[in-house]
Design a protein around this motif. Sequence first.
Motif, PDB file in Angstrom:
ATOM      1  N   THR A  33       5.228  65.230 -52.214  1.00 50.11           N
ATOM      2  CA  THR A  33       5.465  64.185 -53.208  1.00 50.11           C
ATOM      3  C   THR A  33       6.803  63.547 -52.915  1.00 50.11           C
ATOM      4  N   ASN A  34       6.791  62.279 -52.539  1.00 54.28           N
ATOM      5  CA  ASN A  34       8.019  61.545 -52.217  1.00 54.28           C
ATOM      6  C   ASN A  34       8.432  60.696 -53.409  1.00 54.28           C
ATOM      7  N   VAL A  35       9.689  60.778 -53.793  1.00 59.72           N
ATOM      8  CA  VAL A  35      10.220  59.977 -54.895  1.00 59.72           C
ATOM      9  C   VAL A  35      11.416  59.182 -54.396  1.00 59.72           C
ATOM     10  N   ALA A  36      11.310  57.858 -54.480  1.00 60.88           N
ATOM     11  CA  ALA A  36      12.401  56.988 -54.047  1.00 60.88           C
ATOM     12  C   ALA A  36      13.377  56.754 -55.195  1.00 60.88           C
ATOM     13  N   ILE A  37      14.674  56.820 -54.881  1.00 61.79           N
ATOM     14  CA  ILE A  37      15.726  56.602 -55.869  1.00 61.79           C
ATOM     15  C   ILE A  37      16.841  55.797 -55.226  1.00 61.79           C
ATOM     16  N   THR A  38      17.555  55.053 -56.026  1.00 64.89           N
ATOM     17  CA  THR A  38      18.682  54.280 -55.509  1.00 64.89           C
ATOM     18  C   THR A  38      20.001  55.030 -55.658  1.00 64.89           C
ATOM     19  N   ASP A  39      20.042  56.057 -56.488  1.00 63.65           N
ATOM     20  CA  ASP A  39      21.255  56.840 -56.734  1.00 63.65           C
ATOM     21  C   ASP A  39      21.159  58.170 -55.981  1.00 63.65           C
ATOM     22  N   ALA A  40      21.936  58.305 -54.906  1.00 63.14           N
ATOM     23  CA  ALA A  40      21.888  59.517 -54.091  1.00 63.14           C
ATOM     24  C   ALA A  40      22.264  60.764 -54.883  1.00 63.14           C
ATOM     25  N   ALA A  41      23.016  60.580 -55.955  1.00 63.80           N
ATOM     26  CA  ALA A  41      23.421  61.726 -56.767  1.00 63.80           C
ATOM     27  C   ALA A  41      22.228  62.375 -57.468  1.00 63.80           C
ATOM     28  N   MET A  42      21.109  61.665 -57.536  1.00 64.15           N
ATOM     29  CA  MET A  42      19.908  62.198 -58.177  1.00 64.15           C
ATOM     30  C   MET A  42      19.083  63.078 -57.236  1.00 64.15           C
ATOM     31  N   ALA A  43      19.447  63.114 -55.961  1.00 64.66           N
ATOM     32  CA  ALA A  43      18.627  63.797 -54.961  1.00 64.66           C
ATOM     33  C   ALA A  43      18.387  65.263 -55.312  1.00 64.66           C
ATOM     34  N   GLY A  44      19.412  65.940 -55.798  1.00 60.50           N
ATOM     35  CA  GLY A  44      19.275  67.352 -56.144  1.00 60.50           C
ATOM     36  C   GLY A  44      18.249  67.571 -57.242  1.00 60.50           C
ATOM     37  N   GLN A  45      18.224  66.694 -58.232  1.00 62.35           N
ATOM     38  CA  GLN A  45      17.270  66.816 -59.323  1.00 62.35           C
ATOM     39  C   GLN A  45      15.847  66.594 -58.833  1.00 62.35           C
TER      40      GLN A  45
END
Length: 377
Positions: A84-96
């Motif tokens: 499951t791939n989830v794209a985000i613009t905030d790298a700080a969210m990667a851990g979550q």
Amino acid sequence: MELTRFLAFLAVALPVVYGAPTQTATNLGPKVLEAMKRDLGLESDQAYARVARELSAVEIIEQIKTAAGNSFAGAWVTENGAITNVAITDAAMAGQVTAAGATPVIVSNSLSKLEEAKLALDNTNIDQPTTLSTGEEAATGIAAYYVDVEANKLVIEALAGSTDHAAALAAQVGLTESEFEVKTVDALNTPFLQGGDAYYIARSARCSVGFSVTTGFVSAGHCGTAGSSVSTTLTGTAIGTFSASVFPGSADMSYIRTTSGTNQGSINGYNSADQDVAGSTAAAVGAAICRSGSTTGVHCGTVRSLGATVTYAEGRVTGLTQTNVCAEPGDSGGSFYSGAQAQGVTSGGSGDCTAGGITYFQPVNEILSTYGLTLVT
């Protein structure tokens, strides 16, 4: 087709799966297993595993979407639903994202930004201007446009004579060259209306039934207009009428109110046992999906994009889901499903089931909510 046979036909070959605790919910119909092997290369155990993984992926995606807010940029599944791939613009969210069980993909454009640009395009006159891209002989027209979450871009599909026009439209709604892509296609899309052996509209055209609701069934809007009669044969007695219909515009959907006793929960299994619908949880981009229609039977593929806008000769239709499942005339209105979960009703597209094609469907949950209907499960 006699009325008793039509009662079992009302949801057109929708199988059930996803590993729920009952035997009904864990059974994939033989026709669907056959189609998933033919179209997706999946053996039976692989098909069961994939649809189960993809249902779990939907829950993960919804959790992250809520937590990420404006940073959310879309999601999709790969590797037969295993990732499951989830794209985000905030790298700080990667851990979550990782902690939730998904793979983070850092991108530049949020989903809301691209969807706002698409909405602006929906509200723009997209008619081809006088100046053509490649000469007076080139065919012109904008076929469709949608947000490609994996590419993190707005994609505009255009005929050869309209590629420059498509790029100008993207710039007009505020997108830079890195935020959109123009793809050249050979033909415009068409509704799949003629042919089929399902139900007749005003004893003339034929379409396929989508899903049973407690007071009738749902189908495509281009199949008929409010007040049109519905019968099981060309000369048969009407069993109901189109209560409401939208096409073109904000949807391609219709609700057919039927006479008492025609809203059975059982469905036609195409020479297999009748089966049930378990719910209507929407599948993610990349998920396996199948379609049942009265012309071509059961065919499978994957979800390619959500919320697409498609141009038909009658006008634009917004909010459709794009798939690479084939379909042909007469399949209109028929069931799109992912495992046991109802997804939508066949709208239109291009190609056929010999050479392959692209087919769009109207999400069923919008039909249910718009008309206040209850899906028969």
